[in-house]
Design a protein around this motif. Sequence first.
Motif, PDB file in Angstrom:
ATOM      1  N   GLY A 135       0.787  -1.225   0.000  1.00 44.53           N
ATOM      2  CA  GLY A 135       0.000   0.000   0.000  1.00 44.53           C
ATOM      3  C   GLY A 135       0.820   1.275   0.000  1.00 44.53           C
ATOM      4  N   GLU A 136       2.150   1.167  -0.079  1.00 46.88           N
ATOM      5  CA  GLU A 136       3.007   2.352  -0.039  1.00 46.88           C
ATOM      6  C   GLU A 136       3.188   2.912  -1.453  1.00 46.88           C
ATOM      7  OE1 GLU A 136       7.317   3.690   1.909  1.00 46.88           O
ATOM      8  OE2 GLU A 136       6.686   1.584   1.884  1.00 46.88           O
ATOM      9  N   TRP A 137       3.230   4.244  -1.557  1.00 50.53           N
ATOM     10  CA  TRP A 137       3.340   4.937  -2.839  1.00 50.53           C
ATOM     11  C   TRP A 137       4.728   5.568  -2.969  1.00 50.53           C
ATOM     12  CZ3 TRP A 137      -0.944   5.727  -6.304  1.00 50.53           C
ATOM     13  CH2 TRP A 137      -2.154   5.198  -5.846  1.00 50.53           C
ATOM     14  N   ARG A 138       5.199   5.684  -4.247  1.00 50.23           N
ATOM     15  CA  ARG A 138       6.417   6.429  -4.568  1.00 50.23           C
ATOM     16  C   ARG A 138       6.177   7.232  -5.848  1.00 50.23           C
ATOM     17  NH1 ARG A 138       7.677   5.768  -0.201  1.00 50.23           N
ATOM     18  NH2 ARG A 138       9.605   4.954   0.726  1.00 50.23           N
ATOM     19  N   TYR A 139       6.807   8.419  -5.916  1.00 52.01           N
ATOM     20  CA  TYR A 139       6.553   9.333  -7.027  1.00 52.01           C
ATOM     21  C   TYR A 139       7.858   9.852  -7.617  1.00 52.01           C
ATOM     22  CZ  TYR A 139       1.873   9.492  -5.010  1.00 52.01           C
ATOM     23  OH  TYR A 139       0.643   9.153  -4.520  1.00 52.01           O
ATOM     24  N   THR A 140       7.834  10.094  -8.943  1.00 50.06           N
ATOM     25  CA  THR A 140       8.831  10.907  -9.634  1.00 50.06           C
ATOM     26  C   THR A 140       8.054  11.913 -10.481  1.00 50.06           C
ATOM     27  OG1 THR A 140       8.960   9.427 -11.555  1.00 50.06           O
ATOM     28  CG2 THR A 140      10.473   8.987  -9.715  1.00 50.06           C
ATOM     29  N   LYS A 166      -0.497  12.756 -13.559  1.00 52.50           N
ATOM     30  CA  LYS A 166      -1.179  13.449 -12.474  1.00 52.50           C
ATOM     31  C   LYS A 166      -1.084  12.593 -11.219  1.00 52.50           C
ATOM     32  CE  LYS A 166      -4.540  15.909 -15.350  1.00 52.50           C
ATOM     33  NZ  LYS A 166      -5.989  16.118 -15.632  1.00 52.50           N
ATOM     34  N   ARG A 167      -0.709  13.214 -10.136  1.00 48.24           N
ATOM     35  CA  ARG A 167      -0.557  12.492  -8.869  1.00 48.24           C
ATOM     36  C   ARG A 167      -1.926  12.297  -8.216  1.00 48.24           C
ATOM     37  NH1 ARG A 167       3.626  14.003  -3.972  1.00 48.24           N
ATOM     38  NH2 ARG A 167       2.706  12.660  -2.363  1.00 48.24           N
ATOM     39  N   PRO A 168      -2.281  11.073  -7.793  1.00 48.90           N
ATOM     40  CA  PRO A 168      -3.565  10.857  -7.104  1.00 48.90           C
ATOM     41  C   PRO A 168      -3.658  11.694  -5.834  1.00 48.90           C
ATOM     42  CG  PRO A 168      -2.557   8.765  -7.727  1.00 48.90           C
ATOM     43  CD  PRO A 168      -1.523   9.819  -7.957  1.00 48.90           C
ATOM     44  N   ASP A 169      -4.888  12.133  -5.506  1.00 54.85           N
ATOM     45  CA  ASP A 169      -5.050  12.928  -4.296  1.00 54.85           C
ATOM     46  C   ASP A 169      -5.000  12.042  -3.051  1.00 54.85           C
ATOM     47  OD1 ASP A 169      -7.492  11.679  -4.113  1.00 54.85           O
ATOM     48  OD2 ASP A 169      -8.616  13.387  -4.890  1.00 54.85           O
ATOM     49  N   ALA A 170      -5.061  12.679  -1.889  1.00 59.37           N
ATOM     50  CA  ALA A 170      -4.908  11.953  -0.618  1.00 59.37           C
ATOM     51  C   ALA A 170      -6.023  10.931  -0.412  1.00 59.37           C
ATOM     52  CB  ALA A 170      -4.876  12.941   0.540  1.00 59.37           C
ATOM     53  N   ALA A 171      -7.263  11.287  -0.813  1.00 59.91           N
ATOM     54  CA  ALA A 171      -8.385  10.355  -0.633  1.00 59.91           C
ATOM     55  C   ALA A 171      -8.187   9.100  -1.468  1.00 59.91           C
ATOM     56  CB  ALA A 171      -9.692  11.046  -1.021  1.00 59.91           C
ATOM     57  N   ALA A 172      -7.755   9.269  -2.725  1.00 60.24           N
ATOM     58  CA  ALA A 172      -7.522   8.104  -3.583  1.00 60.24           C
ATOM     59  C   ALA A 172      -6.366   7.261  -3.063  1.00 60.24           C
ATOM     60  CB  ALA A 172      -7.241   8.574  -5.014  1.00 60.24           C
ATOM     61  N   GLU A 173      -5.309   7.904  -2.590  1.00 56.76           N
ATOM     62  CA  GLU A 173      -4.178   7.156  -2.017  1.00 56.76           C
ATOM     63  C   GLU A 173      -4.638   6.274  -0.871  1.00 56.76           C
ATOM     64  OE1 GLU A 173      -0.825   9.350  -0.794  1.00 56.76           O
ATOM     65  OE2 GLU A 173      -0.369  10.177  -2.771  1.00 56.76           O
ATOM     66  N   GLN A 174      -5.413   6.854   0.037  1.00 50.76           N
ATOM     67  CA  GLN A 174      -5.862   6.105   1.211  1.00 50.76           C
ATOM     68  C   GLN A 174      -6.781   4.950   0.797  1.00 50.76           C
ATOM     69  OE1 GLN A 174      -8.182   8.342   4.017  1.00 50.76           O
ATOM     70  NE2 GLN A 174      -7.669   6.981   5.710  1.00 50.76           N
TER      71      GLN A 174
END
Length: 421
Positions: A135-140, A166-174
């Motif tokens: 469930g952990e995310w990483r971004y470039t 486009k980076r997913p928002d906090a709600a989608a991440e959770q």
Amino acid sequence: MGNNVLIRSAQVAGIGWMVAITLFMLYPVPSTNAVYSLLLFTIVMATLWVVVVLMQKAREQVICPGLHGQRLLHFVEECQQLATVMEIIELLRDEMKDILSEQDICIAIYNKQQQHFQHPPPSFERSLLVSLQRGEWRYTEDCWTMSVGEGLQEHYYLYCARADIKRPDAAAEQYFSLLAYHVQLLLHNRLLVHSHVDEWIHTHATSIHSPPPVAQMLFSISEAERKKLSHDIHDYLIQELIHMNRVIEHHRQANPDMQQLHEQMQRNIGYLRDRCFDLSPPFLQQLSLQESLRLLVDQYRSRNRCEIELICLVQREEKFSEVFNINVYRIAQELLNNAAKHAQAEYIVLSLVQKEDGMMLVYEDNGIGIDWDQVNKQKNHFGLTGIKERIKSMNGTHVIASTINEGLLFKCEFPRDSYTS
């Protein structure tokens, strides 16, 4: 991401207002027109700022509850119908595509034994990806990736790589982190089942008469999985939903539309709690069989409009084996569940009777009975197959008597050595 949008909007509004002031100072115009123009510009900028703020607040309030409510339960139900790991991962990818409106989402698989990536996400070093937790995310700048789950040989990832990413928002991440948690539970359960089966095969490979029947072993594995799944749902998913429900309740007075979401979330929490209770009743290992059956009957009465009588005639005070207690409890539970779904009974009698040479469980109701022609066509109809397998695993016997509109009698008997510790 929402805070960044608000900050950028404030910066743009501030810069625009400062530009207007500068132009007013460099190019003087009649004072009356200048004042009105500046006032009008200020009102327009303030209005735009308020609209941006309200839109962002509404988005934060509505998206989170929707994602963590019925949609989560629907995803869990669909996962239960899938047979392979890749089908589950593809279902999660489809869910991402739908919510994020993003079609370029790919699956990456890392083989731990061969230390090889299949379709690896760009812009990331292998060591960084391998260290990601479930469930952990990483971004470039041009890619995001999320660790989905880990099997016996493979580690699974979902990623999207594109120049205008486009980076997913906090709600989608959770939300997707919750789904990844559920996927990991499924993978872990599969590994546990395989390990139990391998252990049983290794232990009894040279034995002509295997002491525990295969059915009894599988039922034991099933109970262990029920217990673990119940604890995982209660300790994580339900706690997350309770937290979301408190957030909804906080905003409910300011926004009447939140009342419906609040009620829906409460129903979802109640539904999950009931399922956890059915999966693994917390009292099953602590209480006697008679006490467990009394609690089961009380629960059935509270859920259904039906009179039910429990008769326990256990003559000798002795401790029954845990396997026997669980199997008899599950048989009674399945009979009552089937009565609620199919029997249309107004009165039920459930009896547990101890005899000199064994134990007897009897179920009777005054419902619509069984159409045997229909049962013979559908082998799994009415849940009888699972009940028969449990009885068989304890060397028990059973008798069924029923005709249409004349109720049902189900009696099963178990030898003494099936329940003594």
